[in-house]
Enzyme design. Structure first.
Site, PDB file in Angstrom:
ATOM      1  N   SER A 155      78.905  -0.484  41.673  1.00 18.51           N
ATOM      2  CA  SER A 155      78.552  -1.727  40.975  1.00 18.51           C
ATOM      3  C   SER A 155      79.819  -2.524  40.748  1.00 18.51           C
ATOM      4  CB  SER A 155      77.905  -1.405  39.626  1.00 18.51           C
ATOM      5  OG  SER A 155      77.877  -2.561  38.810  1.00 18.51           O
ATOM      6  N   TYR A 195      79.540   2.491  30.874  1.00 15.13           N
ATOM      7  CA  TYR A 195      78.858   2.395  32.157  1.00 15.13           C
ATOM      8  C   TYR A 195      79.848   2.000  33.251  1.00 15.13           C
ATOM      9  CZ  TYR A 195      75.595   0.702  35.744  1.00 15.13           C
ATOM     10  OH  TYR A 195      74.913   0.492  36.910  1.00 15.13           O
TER      11      TYR A 195
END
Lengths: 441, 248
Positions: free
Chosen positions: B141, B154
């Site tokens: 990501s 995250y």
């Protein structure tokens, strides 16, 4: 040594450890120590797809098995699997013999010719390579060397069996006597596909060797226009006085560049080539050497590089006689889509061999080369596969590089029978190739 | 096996309910994949159907139990043979505020988002190396390209994963096996429900399209959308004082 291998189409490379045994005993030794990922046999790498690759496993390069002999009274040749048809011809032709079947290139091994049950321009008269075999020597998974004859089930599982029953180490086959090293050729041009089919049907039987080259880019009323070349071995009296009747020294005249860009073969260049080829092929008779008649592409070393780094796909199918409608639909679709294929070849097949996975059956076979980068190619060929299977036809495994397991099974009705014999000879699944994995053989 | 035209035959999806994962599988099946293995927690409890595949197999899989991951890969191989494409698509997002309040939950999320992928990735890589072909698709990501104040738990797991995937790709170089790193931006879907989309966001379908293109061309890194690559070339070098003030 680990190497990345591909077929002649130069697509989908995979790594394998390569071994080059020098004798059948060394082959057996390699098989006794077969790795987990299995063993595949390889010759000169002329299968177009993944038939002689084995990702992560062992590939046995058979080109080190090169001994052979000729019985001059019977014409029987006993050849080790790695002998190439090129080497055989170079020695046999001056002695007045010719191989019973030659594919479009001389650069295939005897082992490969058996494993693919190769065919040539004389299929309508002489069938395929397997029909001329007296016996075979096969080293099976247990390391035993077995001599097989046409009475054995395993013989016909091996002929056309794509190397998956064992490693072929030797073959005995009958050659044909020839008076000269030339072919007496008749050339004819046809207007369109119907004219091509009619002419071939009417005149094929007069010649031992026949083939049609189709201009796939011709459209409309000229769709399927072809150049037919038909020939027979020339007799001594066909040659000018003083010519050496059995002279034969074929060699490549030039080499394709080491690198060619993608898209060198495009509708414009191929159309120009096709036009020139069609016009150049003047109707009439001539006497030609064996090499230009049978192996025109062998004059260019490494011609497969011309397709650029992405490689190309060869698509060859056969449909039975009576299924001309399927052939017509496929040719018109190819023509309409402007598929860039040069040297598309049409041929009438005669009876096949009892080879369980052999390709030829009585009917029409069409072979074309297409750059792998052509847009929409996967879907187009999948649609053709379905048509061919419905018509009771099939696609040639030695050329295939993209079919699915399901379509292949639909095309080869004797697959189950072949599997049973193969499983008997190779219960542990030692012989494995990328093709076998892809097609779940 | 990957064929001459780039189509493959088998796919293993770990995180069998992942929207992105299933969107990729759906497209692979359309492109010719015949055999699918979906590995998910409580697989028997229902997984969305895959339409058009000849075989769909279900396996139980828990990303948080790395000691079981080797067996899952082996079981998949037993079911379909060589694995042509492996897609670990499991993950949890969670809010930074919740992690700030509950470090144990944060550690658990990192164990899945990073540790789980390391374990699955290494097991898959071993198999792909043995078979001499196949692609591991790693869903990284942009959150991991430069970690932000707003979701650093995250983001840091994704940063670790991105580095792991690149290293693994290099380790597999020359083996015939490949790793493809996918770096989407904000993906609008179940995982981000209730959050307002960031600029240059995409849908699971768009991510899947990019993955398919990447598989066909043999890409090593895929940004979704592609413009994020240029954007992050700039973001990476922004002064810390500016970066810290980024709103989300």
């Amino acid at each position: 040594m680990t190497s990345f291998l591909t077929g002649w189409g130069r697509t989908a490379p995979t790594p394998a450890r390569l071994a080059r045994p020098g004798s059948a005993e060394q082959v057996a030794e390699l098989l006794r120590r077969a790795p987990e990922r299995g063993v595949a046999a390889r010759g000169l790498g002329r299968s177009y797809g993944d038939a002689a690759q084995n990702a992560g496993g062992l590939v046995v390069d058979c080109t080190g098995l090169t001994s052979w002999s000729l019985d001059e009274t019977t014409g029987l040749v006993t050849a080790a699997a790695g002998v190439s048809l090129h080497d055989l011809m170079a020695a046999l032709v001056p002695r007045g013999w010719f191989v019973p079947v030659t594919p479009g290139t001389r650069h295939v091994t005897v082992g490969g010719a058996v494993a693919a049950d190769v065919h040539g321009k004389n299929h309508h008269v002489d069938s395929s390579f397997g029909a001329h075999l007296r016996s075979l020597t096969l080293v099976t998974a247990d390391g035993e060397s077995r001599t097989l004859t046409p009475g054995d089930e395993l013989f016909w599982a091996t002929v056309g069996g794509m190397g998956l029953t064992g490693i072929i180490t030797e073959a005995v086959f009958r050659c044909v006597p020839i008076e000269t090293s030339r072919i007496r050729v008749d050339v004819e041009r046809t207007r369109d596909l119907d004219h091509t089919l009619e002419t071939m049907t009417a005149t094929d039987d007069r010649y031992r060797y026949t083939v049609a080259w189709i201009d796939l880019l011709a459209r409309g009323g000229r769709m399927g226009r072809s150049v037919l070349t038909r020939g027979d071995h020339a007799a001594r009296e066909d040659l000018p006085r003083g010519a050496d009747p059995l002279a034969f020294s074929p060699r490549s005249l030039l080499a394709a560049p080491r690198w060619a860009p993608d898209g060198l073969l495009n509708p414009v260049t191929v159309r120009a080539f096709n036009e020139a080829w069609y016009l150049k092929s003047r109707p009439g008779s001539l006497v030609q050497g064996l090499a230009p008649f049978f192996h025109p592409l062998d004059f260019v070393d490494g011609w497969n590089r011309v397709y650029g780094p992405r490689g190309f796909v060869q698509y060859q199918f056969v449909v039975p006689f009576g299924q001309e409608a399927t052939l017509r639909r496929i040719v018109s679709r190819l023509s309409a889509e402007g598929v860039v294929s040069f040297l598309t070849v049409l041929k009438r097949f005669g009876p096949g061999t009892p080879g369980m996975l052999s390709f030829p059956l009585p009917g029409w076979t069409l072979a074309l080369d297409i750059p792998a980068g052509q847009r929409g190619l996967a879907g187009l060929l999948r649609a053709f596969d379905e048509r061919v299977a419905e018509a009771g036809g099939r696609v040639y495994l030695a050329k295939d590089s993209r079919m699915s397991a399901e379509t292949m099974a639909a095309m080869y009705p004797r697959l189950a029978e072949w599997r049973k014999v193969r499983d008997g000879a190779d219960p542990g699944g030692v012989f494995r190739t990328d093709l076998a994995r892809r097609l779940r053989l | 096996m990957r064929n001459a035209l780039g189509s493959v035959d088998t796919v293993l999806l770990l995180g069998g309910r992942s929207e992105i994962g299933l969107a990729i599988v759906e497209r692979l099946v359309r492109d010719g994949v015949r055999r699918v293995v979906l590995a998910a927690r409580d697989a028997a409890g229902g997984v969305p159907p895959v339409i058009g595949a000849a075989e769909v197999h279900l396996l139980d899989f828990d990303a948080a139990r790395p000691e079981t991951h080797g067996e899952v890969i082996e079981a998949a191989v037993k079911l379909v043979g060589d694995l042509d494409v492996v897609i670990p698509a499991f993950g949890v997002l969670g809010s930074q505020a919740a992690y700030d309040a509950d470090p144990v939950a944060a550690a658990g999320a990192v164990a899945v988002n990073y540790g789980g992928h390391v374990s699955v990735g290494l097991h898959a890589a071993r198999r792909l190396r043995e078979q001499g072909h196949g692609t591991l698709v790693v869903l990284s990501s942009v959150a991991g390209i430069r970690v932000r104040r707003a979701n650093f738990v995250y983001g840091s797991a994704k940063a670790g994963l991105d580095g792991f995937a690149q290293g693994l790709g290099d380790a597999l170089h020359g083996s015939g096996a490949h790793v493809m790193v996918v770096r989407p931006g904000f993906v609008i879907g179940r995982m981000t429900e209730g959050m307002s989309p960031a600029p240059l966001s995409s849908t699971p379908g768009q991510v899947a399209d990019a993955v398919i293109d990447g598989l066909r061309s043999g890409a090593e890194i895929v940004w979704v959308p592609g413009l994020l690559r240029a954007m992050f070339a700039v973001m990476r070098v922004l002064p810390r004082a500016v970066w810290r003030r980024m709103p989300r």
